[in-house]
Write an enzyme that holds these catalytic residues in place. Structure first.
Site, PDB file in Angstrom:
ATOM      1  N   TYR A 120      -7.461  -2.082   6.924  1.00 40.18           N
ATOM      2  CA  TYR A 120      -8.547  -1.115   7.079  1.00 40.18           C
ATOM      3  C   TYR A 120      -9.850  -1.677   6.530  1.00 40.18           C
ATOM      4  O   TYR A 120     -10.893  -1.613   7.183  1.00 40.18           O
ATOM      5  CB  TYR A 120      -8.164   0.176   6.363  1.00 40.18           C
ATOM      6  CG  TYR A 120      -9.202   1.271   6.463  1.00 40.18           C
ATOM      7  CD1 TYR A 120      -9.353   1.998   7.632  1.00 40.18           C
ATOM      8  CD2 TYR A 120     -10.010   1.589   5.371  1.00 40.18           C
ATOM      9  CE1 TYR A 120     -10.293   3.005   7.728  1.00 40.18           C
ATOM     10  CE2 TYR A 120     -10.957   2.597   5.454  1.00 40.18           C
ATOM     11  CZ  TYR A 120     -11.091   3.311   6.635  1.00 40.18           C
ATOM     12  OH  TYR A 120     -12.031   4.307   6.723  1.00 40.18           O
ATOM     13  N   ALA A 140     -10.689  -4.756   6.175  1.00 45.09           N
ATOM     14  CA  ALA A 140     -11.150  -5.850   7.032  1.00 45.09           C
ATOM     15  C   ALA A 140     -11.915  -5.317   8.238  1.00 45.09           C
ATOM     16  O   ALA A 140     -12.962  -5.859   8.615  1.00 45.09           O
ATOM     17  CB  ALA A 140      -9.969  -6.699   7.481  1.00 45.09           C
ATOM     18  N   LYS A 200     -13.542  -2.472   8.442  1.00 43.98           N
ATOM     19  CA  LYS A 200     -14.807  -1.872   8.008  1.00 43.98           C
ATOM     20  C   LYS A 200     -15.806  -2.934   7.548  1.00 43.98           C
ATOM     21  O   LYS A 200     -17.014  -2.762   7.734  1.00 43.98           O
ATOM     22  CB  LYS A 200     -14.552  -0.835   6.914  1.00 43.98           C
ATOM     23  CG  LYS A 200     -13.747   0.369   7.396  1.00 43.98           C
ATOM     24  CD  LYS A 200     -14.420   1.078   8.582  1.00 43.98           C
ATOM     25  CE  LYS A 200     -13.684   2.360   8.974  1.00 43.98           C
ATOM     26  NZ  LYS A 200     -14.338   3.082  10.080  1.00 43.98           N
TER      27      LYS A 200
END
Length: 263
Positions: free
Chosen positions: A147, A149, A151
């Protein structure tokens, strides 16, 4: 009298997307709400009756879904809000290919592709791209590796597009809420206490986001300790390594990640 701003919001059926939609309706915007599920979109629509509003049932990860969205825009768009996102939490060793692909496709590839497809409409209105990221896009949390990574990637995409479009009148705002009380909270509920997370309501996130959008801000972070930690992360990342590394090794955190015994 000027026409109301035309605003498109993805992931509008629930959570932050619904709150962004309701807040936009209060401002009288012309809304196009996008989601994968008709039932939840209809619920959001019923909460936005004070504003011109329509819905598009479409999957933003699919080319055919994005084509439906582009058709609904009808050639001009003032604000695109890339909000749709998904989350999987746990040890990376336990993540399936499907988990990683789902997060990458929804959180990163889809916003890039939809932005590309709607650039002509945004150019027509000299509009604004809004990407809803996360504090986890600056502070990479253990057990949120995939997650975080995605964002981080969305934040980089936002910076790149801001610079790429600087000469054509299209603005870019990156919104980075902290953990939020939504349906996704169930995914990481056991980690809230051991990792000392502070959660906002979706309504608070929406109000702060719209304030940043309408002021044309470059980026927006929540008020409180996370804003300070983002600054520390950018200047002294080793300090954050030590703090979050200790949390990741803590026995309470590791216990919270274990599956509940089956009854």
């Amino acid at each position: 009298m000027n026409s109301p701003k035309k605003v498109l919001i993805t992931g509008a059926g629930t959570g932050i997307g619904r709150a962004l939609s309701v807040e936009a309706a209060k401002k009288g915007f012309d809304l196009i709400l996008v989601g994968r599920t008709l039932g939840t979109l209809d619920e959001t629509l019923s909460m936005c009756s004070t504003s011109p509003v329509r819905s598009v049932v479409a999957d933003v990860t699919k080319a055919e879904g994005r084509a439906l969205i582009a058709d609904a825009v009808e050639g001009s768009l003032d604000i695109l809000i890339n909000n749709a996102g998904v989350l999987s939490v746990g040890h990376l060793a336990d993540m399936s290919d499907a988990d990683l692909q789902r997060m990458t496709n929804t959180n990163l590839v889809a916003p890039m592709a939809l932005t590309r497809d709607l650039l002509p409409a945004l150019r027509s209105s000299k509009g604004r791209i809004v990407n809803v990221g996360s504090v986890f896009g600056d502070i990479a949390y253990p057990f949120f590796a995939g997650y975080s990574a995605t964002k981080f990637g969305l934040r980089g995409f936002s910076d790149a597009m801001r610079r790429e479009l600087s000469g054509v009148g299209i603005g870019v705002t990156y919104i980075a809420p902290r953990a939020t009380h939504t349906a996704a909270e169930r995914t990481f509920a056991s980690l809230i206490e051991p990792m000392d997370m502070t959660l906002d309501t979706a309504d608070v996130v929406a109000v702060q986001a719209w304030d940043a959008i309408l002021k044309g801000k470059r980026e927006s972070f929540p008020k409180g300790k996370e804003r300070f930690f983002v600054k520390v992360q950018r200047l002294f990342p080793s300090l954050v390594d030590k703090s979050l590394g200790a949390q990741a090794r803590d026995l309470k955190t590791l216990a919270a990640l274990r599956p509940s015994p089956q009854s």
